[in-house]
Design a protein around this motif. Structure first.
Motif, PDB file in Angstrom:
ATOM      1  N   ASN A 166       0.844  -1.357   0.064  1.00 28.22           N
ATOM      2  CA  ASN A 166       0.133  -0.029   0.093  1.00 28.22           C
ATOM      3  C   ASN A 166       0.861   0.975  -0.049  1.00 28.22           C
ATOM      4  OD1 ASN A 166      -2.486  -1.388   0.138  1.00 28.22           O
ATOM      5  ND2 ASN A 166      -1.852  -1.928   2.348  1.00 28.22           N
ATOM      6  N   PHE A 180       0.766  14.110  -4.984  1.00 27.35           N
ATOM      7  CA  PHE A 180       0.784  12.959  -3.610  1.00 27.35           C
ATOM      8  C   PHE A 180      -0.210  13.333  -2.972  1.00 27.35           C
ATOM      9  CE2 PHE A 180       4.761  14.777  -5.549  1.00 27.35           C
ATOM     10  CZ  PHE A 180       5.650  13.584  -5.831  1.00 27.35           C
ATOM     11  N   ASP A 181      -0.626  12.265  -2.124  1.00 27.96           N
ATOM     12  CA  ASP A 181      -1.823  12.207  -1.308  1.00 27.96           C
ATOM     13  C   ASP A 181      -1.314  13.293   0.088  1.00 27.96           C
ATOM     14  OD1 ASP A 181      -3.446  10.473  -2.464  1.00 27.96           O
ATOM     15  OD2 ASP A 181      -2.193   8.811  -1.848  1.00 27.96           O
ATOM     16  N   ILE A 182      -0.006  13.102   0.547  1.00 25.87           N
ATOM     17  CA  ILE A 182       0.358  13.802   1.673  1.00 25.87           C
ATOM     18  C   ILE A 182       1.740  14.247   1.742  1.00 25.87           C
ATOM     19  CG2 ILE A 182       0.634  11.673   3.007  1.00 25.87           C
ATOM     20  CD1 ILE A 182      -0.235  13.224   5.805  1.00 25.87           C
ATOM     21  N   ALA A 241       0.738  18.346  -3.133  1.00 25.68           N
ATOM     22  CA  ALA A 241       0.285  17.312  -2.254  1.00 25.68           C
ATOM     23  C   ALA A 241      -1.360  17.749  -1.857  1.00 25.68           C
ATOM     24  CB  ALA A 241       0.979  17.181  -1.300  1.00 25.68           C
ATOM     25  N   LYS A 242      -2.006  16.678  -1.582  1.00 27.48           N
ATOM     26  CA  LYS A 242      -3.337  17.044  -1.242  1.00 27.48           C
ATOM     27  C   LYS A 242      -3.450  17.242   0.286  1.00 27.48           C
ATOM     28  CE  LYS A 242      -5.412  13.503  -4.065  1.00 27.48           C
ATOM     29  NZ  LYS A 242      -6.081  12.157  -4.155  1.00 27.48           N
ATOM     30  N   SER A 243      -2.503  17.124   1.279  1.00 27.96           N
ATOM     31  CA  SER A 243      -2.544  17.383   2.339  1.00 27.96           C
ATOM     32  C   SER A 243      -0.989  17.564   2.908  1.00 27.96           C
ATOM     33  CB  SER A 243      -3.362  16.788   3.430  1.00 27.96           C
ATOM     34  OG  SER A 243      -2.922  15.101   3.170  1.00 27.96           O
ATOM     35  N   GLU A 282      -5.065  20.980   4.614  1.00 25.56           N
ATOM     36  CA  GLU A 282      -5.453  20.191   3.345  1.00 25.56           C
ATOM     37  C   GLU A 282      -5.476  21.138   2.200  1.00 25.56           C
ATOM     38  OE1 GLU A 282      -9.686  18.803   3.467  1.00 25.56           O
ATOM     39  OE2 GLU A 282      -9.330  17.912   5.312  1.00 25.56           O
ATOM     40  N   HIS A 290      -6.088  21.578  -4.476  1.00 17.90           N
ATOM     41  CA  HIS A 290      -6.592  20.357  -4.805  1.00 17.90           C
ATOM     42  C   HIS A 290      -8.084  20.003  -4.573  1.00 17.90           C
ATOM     43  CE1 HIS A 290      -2.841  17.968  -5.791  1.00 17.90           C
ATOM     44  NE2 HIS A 290      -2.307  18.725  -5.242  1.00 17.90           N
ATOM     45  N   SER A 333     -10.910  19.211  -7.409  1.00 21.66           N
ATOM     46  CA  SER A 333     -11.744  18.241  -7.226  1.00 21.66           C
ATOM     47  C   SER A 333     -13.144  18.477  -7.334  1.00 21.66           C
ATOM     48  CB  SER A 333     -11.562  17.512  -5.846  1.00 21.66           C
ATOM     49  OG  SER A 333     -11.734  18.292  -4.838  1.00 21.66           O
TER      50      SER A 333
END
Length: 244
Positions: free
Chosen positions: A7, A35-37, A67-69, A236, A240, A244
């Motif tokens: 993961n 990137f997610d974070i 990055a999203k967060s 956050e 992003h 979205s």
């Protein structure tokens, strides 16, 4: 080089000590579309000076685009208090003197620690390291100015990391105090610390009784800033959210 798990995927990128914030952003963007974070390690941004094209704030702005967060572990004003005071006094002296030779001497002593709460301190290897402290309010505002919304500040630690790692009792006290303060239970936190002081100095608990609380509970930022040595800040990316 890359490490892949079920993961999680880790890709190591080699940067440069002379890279600008824009250079860092372009380098990271070349590794993927997003990137997610963004996880900023213990004191990393605290050790970034303010140079042309580079600052902690500029790096955060780049990360908000990528990055999203974000999660940042950053040094508070409770760290290295002696050194903070020393460099504050040097900056004040620089403002007050008109003597060129004194200004030249102070410039050498101040170095890159020319902005508020910045300083140098000596590490165990005898090397001198640049660092900068920040308040909880300033960290929240800095995240929002960089493009992160829903900024949240939490306490990372109230006791020195070395003591937490090597002394089980210190680790338990650290965790208990943080837990109580994050619940807003300031009087229970004070009682816990008072019991510890009474035990350490072999005094009756009643001798430490007081009608006022030592903690500033006027706001969560004030309370956390009073005790934290490091903060954990999260946010956050507003960029992003718009996409979205």
């Amino acid at each position: 080089p890359m490490l892949e798990g079920k993961n999680l995927e880790l890709e190591f990128v080699l940067g440069s000590c002379v890279a600008s914030a824009d250079d860092v952003g372009k380098l990271l963007a070349s590794c993927g579309s997003g990137f997610d974070i963004a996880v900023i390690g213990w004191g990393t941004l605290s050790s970034i000076p303010r140079l042309p094209g580079l600052s902690a704030e500029a790096l955060l702005s780049q990360l908000s685009l990528l990055a999203k967060s974000v999660m940042n572990v950053v040094s508070s004003t409770n760290n290295h208090v002696k050194f903070q005071r020393e460099f504050k006094a040097r900056r004040q002296a620089m403002l007050e003197t008109n003597r060129p030779e004194v200004k030249a001497w102070l410039e050498r002593k101040i170095g890159l620690a020319h902005f508020e709460r910045s300083y140098y301190y000596k590490v165990d290897t005898k090397q001198v390291m640049f660092y900068a402290a920040i308040t909880a309010e300033e960290e929240a505002a800095r995240l929002e100015a960089a493009g992160f919304s829903k900024a949240r500040i939490q306490i990372c630690n109230v006791i020195n990391f070395f003591d937490i790692q090597t002394k089980p009792r210190a680790a338990r006290i650290n965790a208990a105090v943080i837990r109580l303060l994050e619940r807003g239970e300031v009087w229970r936190a004070q009682l816990l610390l008072s019991r510890g002081v009474a035990l350490a100095f072999k005094k009756p608990l009643s001798s430490l009784r007081t009608g006022s609380c030592i903690f500033d509970a006027s706001s969560e930022h004030k309370l956390f800033g009073q005790v934290a040595r490091y903060f954990i800040s999260t946010g956050e990316s507003a960029h992003h959210q718009v996409r979205s």
